[in-house]
Design a protein around this motif. Structure first.
Motif, PDB file in Angstrom:
ATOM      1  N   VAL A 131       0.733  -1.319   0.037  1.00 13.40           N
ATOM      2  CA  VAL A 131       0.037   0.099   0.025  1.00 13.40           C
ATOM      3  C   VAL A 131       0.982   1.509  -0.082  1.00 13.40           C
ATOM      4  N   ARG A 182      -7.016  13.788  -3.984  1.00 11.99           N
ATOM      5  CA  ARG A 182      -7.785  12.744  -3.718  1.00 11.99           C
ATOM      6  C   ARG A 182      -8.265  11.772  -5.083  1.00 11.99           C
ATOM      7  N   GLU A 187      -8.167   7.053  -8.331  1.00 14.42           N
ATOM      8  CA  GLU A 187      -7.846   6.541  -9.570  1.00 14.42           C
ATOM      9  C   GLU A 187      -6.669   5.574  -9.584  1.00 14.42           C
ATOM     10  N   LEU A 189      -5.238   4.529  -7.002  1.00  9.53           N
ATOM     11  CA  LEU A 189      -5.183   3.060  -6.352  1.00  9.53           C
ATOM     12  C   LEU A 189      -6.229   2.060  -6.853  1.00  9.53           C
ATOM     13  N   GLN A 191      -6.581   1.428  -9.672  1.00 10.90           N
ATOM     14  CA  GLN A 191      -5.828   0.698 -10.845  1.00 10.90           C
ATOM     15  C   GLN A 191      -5.032  -0.478 -10.216  1.00 10.90           C
ATOM     16  N   ARG A 196     -13.024   0.062  -5.505  1.00  9.37           N
ATOM     17  CA  ARG A 196     -13.574  -0.121  -4.306  1.00  9.37           C
ATOM     18  C   ARG A 196     -14.942  -0.075  -4.435  1.00  9.37           C
ATOM     19  N   GLU A 197     -15.545  -0.256  -3.098  1.00  9.11           N
ATOM     20  CA  GLU A 197     -16.937  -0.029  -3.161  1.00  9.11           C
ATOM     21  C   GLU A 197     -17.474   1.524  -3.240  1.00  9.11           C
ATOM     22  N   GLY A 198     -18.312   1.669  -4.028  1.00  2.00           N
ATOM     23  CA  GLY A 198     -18.792   2.847  -4.594  1.00  2.00           C
ATOM     24  C   GLY A 198     -17.968   3.457  -5.798  1.00  2.00           C
ATOM     25  N   GLY A 199     -17.172   2.755  -6.230  1.00  3.35           N
ATOM     26  CA  GLY A 199     -16.628   3.165  -7.363  1.00  3.35           C
ATOM     27  C   GLY A 199     -15.632   4.256  -7.185  1.00  3.35           C
ATOM     28  N   PRO A 201     -14.579   8.193  -8.959  1.00  3.17           N
ATOM     29  CA  PRO A 201     -15.489   9.418  -9.647  1.00  3.17           C
ATOM     30  C   PRO A 201     -15.077   9.201 -11.114  1.00  3.17           C
TER      31      PRO A 201
ATOM     32  N   MET B   1      -4.113   5.284 -17.986  1.00  6.98           N
ATOM     33  CA  MET B   1      -5.180   5.982 -17.405  1.00  6.98           C
ATOM     34  C   MET B   1      -6.458   6.685 -18.376  1.00  6.98           C
ATOM     35  N   THR B   2      -7.347   6.236 -17.798  1.00  6.83           N
ATOM     36  CA  THR B   2      -8.453   6.716 -18.846  1.00  6.83           C
ATOM     37  C   THR B   2      -8.628   8.117 -18.626  1.00  6.83           C
ATOM     38  N   ARG B   4     -10.320  11.467 -18.185  1.00  6.64           N
ATOM     39  CA  ARG B   4     -11.466  11.706 -16.919  1.00  6.64           C
ATOM     40  C   ARG B   4     -12.482  12.533 -17.820  1.00  6.64           C
ATOM     41  N   GLN B  12     -17.744  20.276  -9.625  1.00  6.29           N
ATOM     42  CA  GLN B  12     -16.390  20.533  -9.468  1.00  6.29           C
ATOM     43  C   GLN B  12     -15.963  21.555  -8.300  1.00  6.29           C
ATOM     44  N   ARG B  43     -23.439  11.687  -8.205  1.00  7.03           N
ATOM     45  CA  ARG B  43     -22.136  11.459  -8.364  1.00  7.03           C
ATOM     46  C   ARG B  43     -21.172  12.215  -7.216  1.00  7.03           C
ATOM     47  N   ALA B  46     -21.593  10.166  -4.118  1.00  6.30           N
ATOM     48  CA  ALA B  46     -20.314   8.882  -4.415  1.00  6.30           C
ATOM     49  C   ALA B  46     -18.850   9.401  -4.034  1.00  6.30           C
ATOM     50  N   VAL B  47     -18.591  10.579  -4.717  1.00  2.62           N
ATOM     51  CA  VAL B  47     -17.275  11.036  -4.295  1.00  2.62           C
ATOM     52  C   VAL B  47     -17.108  11.218  -2.777  1.00  2.62           C
ATOM     53  N   TRP B  50     -16.120   7.809  -1.309  1.00  2.67           N
ATOM     54  CA  TRP B  50     -14.568   7.293  -1.582  1.00  2.67           C
ATOM     55  C   TRP B  50     -13.599   8.150  -0.781  1.00  2.67           C
ATOM     56  N   ILE B  51     -14.033   9.460  -0.531  1.00  2.72           N
ATOM     57  CA  ILE B  51     -13.134  10.432   0.110  1.00  2.72           C
ATOM     58  C   ILE B  51     -12.308   9.629   1.238  1.00  2.72           C
ATOM     59  N   GLN B  53     -12.526   6.484   1.805  1.00  4.72           N
ATOM     60  CA  GLN B  53     -11.901   5.442   1.435  1.00  4.72           C
ATOM     61  C   GLN B  53     -10.220   5.697   1.218  1.00  4.72           C
ATOM     62  N   VAL B  54     -10.304   6.771   0.501  1.00  5.86           N
ATOM     63  CA  VAL B  54      -8.603   6.979   0.022  1.00  5.86           C
ATOM     64  C   VAL B  54      -7.979   7.391   1.162  1.00  5.86           C
ATOM     65  N   VAL B  57      -6.923   4.379   2.949  1.00  6.17           N
ATOM     66  CA  VAL B  57      -5.825   3.881   2.353  1.00  6.17           C
ATOM     67  C   VAL B  57      -4.245   4.521   2.748  1.00  6.17           C
TER      68      VAL B  57
END
Lengths: 201, 522
Positions: A131, A182, A187, A189, A191, A196-199, A201, B1-2, B4, B12, B43, B46-47, B50-51, B53-54, B57
């Motif tokens: 990680v 973030r 993105e 992480l 890859q 993760r859950e929730g996908g 953005p 990387m796709t 965005r 935003q 959307r 959802a953001v 995951w904030i 979650q990031v 991590v």
């Protein structure tokens, strides 16, 4: 902005007063008093800078440069403010300058990362190193200023105001850079470890 | 990387604020606006999820690198201080550079004494007495300045170029090039110096066991420096040095027999002599030698027998040597009190005669021994010896004088410092400084350091100072207050250098090291 000195006699207040006394001694010509400041704040600053560089030699270089620069600019230090944030500001900006230079030179060395990832003793250790490596890589891909905001917020746990003061940027910039950092990190992480859950953005 | 997807400006802006919202950093107005946006934007919701979650991590991304050792930070501090001080050389280099001076210097000090009696030059003898002071006295254990030290009275130009210093000239003619060579080849020479030292000691022991009475002993030199009649004493010493054997065998005297090698006491004597040779004239002329009398006379400690016999004062040995050299039959050294009494007698008799006070004292003693002693003489001597300088309107000795008088040596720095304190206490001088030294010693001794640190003795009742390291502050102030007492600084520095690594209080340790290093830089 740096925190103004609290009026009550907290530990931080006591420490601040000690710092100010040593600074005063240095300003009055007692250069050796600066060693006290170095001894007190060097280890903390070292931990901060380690988040910016993979290679300990880089950390040491920037740390030493920051401490020397702080000494040379000690007359600019405002004793009504805490000493360490002022010192950290110098160090972080030096680190950012160094990272910017490397970015421009496209210096991306994975040697230190690989070295850091090796030597795991257990599965948990291995996972932690994995990680860490992924986060480091992702942060390396970010613009240094964004990464710096992220590091100061997530690793140093500075407030937005403290980050703004350290980097000399408006608070709104801190918010936006942090949000973008973030997003990019998520993105990267995803890859590495999968969505993760929730996908993302 | 796709690539965005483009984000609507409203989204935003909301996402830029989202992190702050999650972390409670937004003010109420912005937070309200953001909540309004989130309510209608999946959307962005959802953001927001995951904030965290990031962040989690990132939080699990613990830096697994080992923490640097304390030595790393010590080196870092040193590097920084070197850089800002313009001193690129590290301590290890300094020590190495000077290490070669120390052993040869000490060997020279010892050998110098062994060969002192063979010296045919009074000038060399005088400077030679100063040698140990210049080599070991000034910098002591660390030996950073080694033989190139700043011993008062020593010819530094000679010792600087020649680590064997004057001792080599006196020291049985050791190879002239050895000292110079050892300065650059000290790892090779150090063992040699030890060997030479050993030979010197053995030779001296043998000479001691089978004494060939050599004139011009250090006793004669000391007599020069301690006698009130220097002009009378010096020719005597010189002629004795030239004459080989004027000493009275019937009056064996420990101090005369052993000119300074057998005991710590003798080192004190040498150092004392070394100091005085360099300073005696000026000090005596300006009347600042009052302290010399103080330290020369037996202290109450000595009188009460707490002091070891071998640790008498330098002047005691000096006087006793003089007594022996004059052929007095007494086995007991003439005390300083007796000398003072003799001075009074001489003065009452019309001023100083050709005889020195020591001689007069010896004569007085012999007369007293012959007659029935009613005790009046002893009472008078006791009175003279207990008389304080203040009572005689003499200036109180400075701590610097006191420290100098104790001839701080690397081998007995601690005891010398303690002794300095004792005498300073007796002299009732500089109580503040005494208290400071004592507090430092107590702390560094570790005898009750922790307790002292906690005690409020050194702290004011100001609550804000509770967490400070009072000792660190005291040492800082102490160092400042010692600016005018360099020899005292030396003694304290020697002591601190030996003890600093045992100090657990980081702040104190750092402060002491800084102080020691600042002294080095000076």
């Amino acid at each position: 902005m740096d925190k103004p000195v609290a009026s009550e006699n907290t530990d931080a207040d006591v420490a601040h007063r000690q710092d100010v006394e040593w600074v005063r001694s240095v300003r009055q010509g007692d250069t050796s008093a600066y060693a006290y400041l170095v001894d007190r704040h060097g280890p903390v600053l070292h931990r901060t800078l380690r988040r910016f560089f993979r290679d300990d030699a880089d950390v040491e270089d920037v740390l030493q440069e920051a401490l020397v620069r702080a000494f040379k600019n000690l007359d600019r230090y405002d004793p009504t403010r805490e000493f360490y944030p002022w010192l950290r500001k110098i160090a972080v900006n030096l680190a950012l300058n160094e990272l910017d230079k490397r970015k421009r030179r496209h210096e991306v060395s994975d040697e230190a990362l690989a070295e850091r990832a090796s030597g795991a003793n257990s599965d948990a250790d291995l996972r932690a190193r994995e990680v860490q490596t992924a986060v480091d890589r992702a942060l390396d891909d970010l613009p240094p200023a964004w990464a710096a905001v992220f590091r100061l917020r997530n690793f140093e746990e500075l407030s937005y105001a403290e980050i703004a003061a350290t980097l000399d940027v408006p608070m709104g910039t801190v918010m936006s850079q942090l949000a973008r950092a973030r997003a990019r990190l998520a993105e990267a992480l995803a890859q590495t470890f999968g969505p993760r859950e929730g996908g993302t953005p | 990387m796709t690539p965005r997807p483009s984000i609507p400006p409203a989204c935003q802006e909301a996402r830029d604020r989202l992190g702050a919202q999650v972390e409670g950093e937004l003010d109420s107005t912005e937070a309200k606006a953001l909540r309004h946006h989130l309510a209608g934007c999946d959307r962005c919701q959802a953001v927001a999820s995951w904030i965290q979650q990031v962040d989690s991590v990132a939080a699990s991304s613990v830096d697994t690198r080992p923490e640097p050792s304390p030595a790393f930070f010590a080196n870092m501090t040193k590097s920084v201080m070197d850089e800002i001080g313009g001193k690129p050389r590290r301590r290890s280099e300094r020590d190495e550079a000077h290490a070669g001076d120390v052993l040869p210097a000490r060997a020279a000090a010892m050998l110098g004494d062994a060969g002192e009696g063979l010296d045919d030059s009074s000038d060399t003898a005088r400077a030679g007495v100063a040698g140990p002071r210049g080599t070991a006295g000034r910098r002591g254990a660390a030996g950073r300045k080694g033989a190139a030290g700043q011993g008062s009275g020593a010819d530094n130009s000679r010792t600087r170029g020649n680590p064997f210093g004057l001792g080599m000239g006196r020291g049985m003619g050791m190879g002239l090039g050895m000292g110079w060579w050892s300065r650059w080849r000290w790892p090779v020479v150090a063992p040699t110096a030890f060997a030479v030292l050993l030979v010197g000691v053995i030779s001296l022991r043998q000479w001691q066991a089978n004494p060939v009475h050599l004139p011009g002993s250090p006793g004669a030199v000391h007599l020069e420096s301690s006698s009130a009649d220097e002009s009378a004493a010096r020719p005597a010493a010189k002629s004795s040095a030239d004459g080989f054997g004027d000493r009275d065998d019937s009056a064996p005297n420990e101090a005369t027999k052993d000119p300074g090698l057998a005991s710590p006491r003798s080192e004190l004597s040498r150092d004392q002599g070394g100091k005085e040779v360099g300073k005696e004239d000026s000090k005596r002329q300006d009347g600042a030698g009052a302290f010399g009398q103080l330290v020369s006379k037996p202290t109450s400690l000595e009188k009460s027998g707490r002091e070891e016999k071998t640790e008498g004062t330098a002047s005691q040995a000096t006087v006793s040597q003089a007594t022996a050299s004059q052929g007095t039959a007494s086995q007991t050294p003439v005390s300083q009190g007796e000398v003072v009494l003799a001075e009074e007698v001489a003065e009452a008799a019309g001023g100083p005669s050709a005889s020195t006070p020591v001689e007069i004292a010896s004569k007085l003693r012999s007369v007293d021994n012959d007659d029935s002693n009613d005790g009046a003489r002893e009472d008078r001597i006791s009175e003279l010896e207990s008389r304080s300088p203040q009572a005689e309107n003499k200036p109180a000795p400075s701590l610097d004088d006191i420290a100098q008088s104790k001839a701080i040596d690397s081998d007995n720095a601690v005891s010398a410092l303690r002794r300095t304190l004792e005498i300073a206490t007796e002299a009732e001088g500089q109580p503040d400084e005494i208290e400071w030294i004592r507090s430092i010693m107590n702390q560094l001794d570790g005898e009750n350091g922790a307790q002292l640190t906690r005690e409020s003795t050194f702290e004011t009742d100001n609550q804000t100072r509770r967490n400070r390291s009072p000792l660190a502050r005291r040492i800082s102030d102490f160092a400042a207050r010692m600016q005018n007492t360099p020899t005292l600084q030396d003694s304290v520095a020697i002591y601190l250098e030996r003890r600093v690594n045992n100090v657990e209080d980081t702040e104190l340790r750092v402060r002491v090291r800084r102080w020691l290093e600042s002294r080095d830089e000076q």
